[in-house]
Design an enzyme around this catalytic site. Sequence first.
Site, PDB file in Angstrom:
ATOM      1  N   GLU A 162       0.829  -1.206   0.000  1.00  0.00           N
ATOM      2  CA  GLU A 162       0.000   0.000   0.000  1.00  0.00           C
ATOM      3  C   GLU A 162       0.868   1.263   0.000  1.00  0.00           C
ATOM      4  OE1 GLU A 162      -2.958   0.571  -0.624  1.00  0.00           O
ATOM      5  OE2 GLU A 162      -3.431   2.515   0.259  1.00  0.00           O
ATOM      6  N   HIS A 209      15.637 -12.477  -4.292  1.00  0.00           N
ATOM      7  CA  HIS A 209      15.382 -13.428  -5.392  1.00  0.00           C
ATOM      8  C   HIS A 209      15.204 -12.687  -6.716  1.00  0.00           C
ATOM      9  CE1 HIS A 209      15.100 -16.720  -2.567  1.00  0.00           C
ATOM     10  NE2 HIS A 209      14.295 -15.985  -1.829  1.00  0.00           N
TER      11      HIS A 209
HETATM   12  C1  F6R Z   1      -5.684   3.651  -4.526  1.00  0.00           C
HETATM   13  C2  F6R Z   1      -7.103   3.416  -4.729  1.00  0.00           C
HETATM   14  C3  F6R Z   1      -7.510   2.299  -5.628  1.00  0.00           C
HETATM   15  C4  F6R Z   1      -8.806   1.656  -5.108  1.00  0.00           C
HETATM   16  C5  F6R Z   1      -9.338   0.634  -6.122  1.00  0.00           C
HETATM   17  C6  F6R Z   1     -10.565  -0.073  -5.599  1.00  0.00           C
HETATM   18  O1  F6R Z   1      -5.465   4.754  -3.689  1.00  0.00           O
HETATM   19  O2  F6R Z   1      -7.922   4.123  -4.222  1.00  0.00           O
HETATM   20  O3  F6R Z   1      -6.511   1.355  -5.767  1.00  0.00           O
HETATM   21  O4  F6R Z   1      -8.549   1.034  -3.897  1.00  0.00           O
HETATM   22  O5  F6R Z   1      -9.644   1.289  -7.307  1.00  0.00           O
HETATM   23  O6  F6R Z   1     -11.564   0.856  -5.278  1.00  0.00           O
HETATM   24  P1  F6R Z   1     -12.777   0.458  -4.360  1.00  0.00           P
HETATM   25  O7  F6R Z   1     -12.272   0.282  -2.965  1.00  0.00           O
HETATM   26  O8  F6R Z   1     -13.723   1.617  -4.464  1.00  0.00           O
HETATM   27  O9  F6R Z   1     -13.350  -0.813  -4.892  1.00  0.00           O
END
Ligand code: F6R
Length: 582
Positions: free
Chosen positions: A455, A478
Amino acid sequence: MCGIVGYIGRREAAPLIVEGLKKLEYRGYDSFGVATIGGMGLEFDKHKGRISENDQSAIQLKGKIGIGHTRWATHGIPNDANAHPHLDCTGTIAVVHNGIIENYAELKRQLTARGHTFRSDTDTEVVVHLIEEEYAKKKDLLFAVQTIVPKLEGSYALLVISNNEERMIVARNASPLVIGIGDGETFAASDMTPILEHTERAMFLEDGDIATISWSEVAIYNQGILVTRPLELIDWSLEDVKKGGFAHFMLKEIYEQPQAFYNTIRAVTSETLPDFVHNPTSVTVVACGSSYHTGLIFKYLLEESCRVPVRLEFASEFKYYPPPIEGLVIGITQSGETADTLTALKQAKARNCKTLAVTNILGSSVSRLADATIFMRAGPEISVAATKSFIAQLAVLMQIVNNISGRKCSAMLLHAHQAIEEILLIDLTAAVSVCTGAKDIFYVGRGPFYPVALEGALKMKEISYIHAEGYAAGELKHGPFALLSPETPVIALCTPGDTYAVMISNIKEMKARGAPVIAVGNEGDSELPEIADIFIPIPGTTPFVQVLTSLVVLQLLAYYTAVALGRDVDKPRNLAKSVTVE
Ligand code: F6R
């Protein structure tokens, strides 16, 4: 992926729509447009670019009925012609659309053969020409929309106006659409953010709903039958959608995390958890992006604390390569609209699994789809990069782990927000100066800190545009070791516990290859300041809390690095908040 807003009421529509679109820009911001019905008939104005930087001409439009759109291009490049609204051949009907018309190519071929002229490369334009044909038959906009909608394949939230009608017709399928009921005025929008300022009363449309919104009433039809949708009171405050003195929404939202975490912990209790979540024998999680990372943290914590096996799947892979699953399936999606996650949950339901949604958005598609939904209490998140919704997802998932493990962690979770609060004021100047000079950055951790590393790297790449990769710490040797050099800093998450000693060895190995190491570890650690180039101490005494505090450090590091590089933090290039396409 796009934002839409419509208005009918006692005030001038265009300025309200322009302000609403500015609040929806996090859904897409490559072009914008507004259409109104004024004394001169249908007027419109649309442009490439951001409405927040270029709203003056749209505001000149007159009339008390109007629709607007802010775009995230899918079909056709961002330019004036492809910007919405799209008009029919007679120039009297206008449509804005969020979603994708999958069969547009065939419809366009048929419409062109019947003599229609297309002015854009969008999928949307077929909709307005189809409406034009049906409108010509009965001069009834509701009839026209009801007749053409069955011909559309794909997803849509549509707002339609015509200069011959004093109403707005709206339709929804697999794209969010909410109707806000104000005092002598009604709004229709992709979500509540543009509406909140005017009313807190809202109705969420369901798939297949078509509504006619006139001066005096809202009538909703599904399959041609009049239906009612509950009027809900939305308790998000207006302050939530304003920057409130912060330079960016992202920083404000990072600072809102202690509250978001605490509110969510308080809201999710053993009483509010659905029965089928109390004692699962196995769990499958489907999610994308940051939400996938929260799923991976959940997997580590649940397997470690309760020995319940957790299978984690990218929702985007699940559809095409469905694994054998049974039991409980959890879909994590802050927006509640991510197409891949919705599809994966639908498939899980079709295979008789019990489905649970974890989302931030009341009335979102996922909440209608799943057998049960747990709403996090993050409040609206405007910045494209997920921060407080991520922390609030973790609050939900940590409470699920806590509940299954016999509520051993309740006290710790109730106080965890204090550690998050403490970390917000950390000074990251030294680490930021290392990152701003880097072309590539590695993030490493073990156990639940591995997804924290993923993240952290995602946050860094999406808002600073520096290439960053998260790795399980043991994996770096690796292959990726070949890339280590004084120009490739490594951010190592090294907290007390079973993996502390091996992480220290890993850090030494990286240092030996010349990589500068920024170590994030327990405050009071005496070894890390000795071996790392920069040491960032974090509070918290349990892995649960240190996952949270180390994560906030990485969010702040990405934020300050992006600011130092002059990036558009809240609206990073090429991205949108809600990914409603596959
Ligand atoms: C990164 C981000 C995206 C969302 C992804 C899923 O900061 O916000 O990676 O996590 O597009 O979005 P949701 O949670 O709305 O399904």
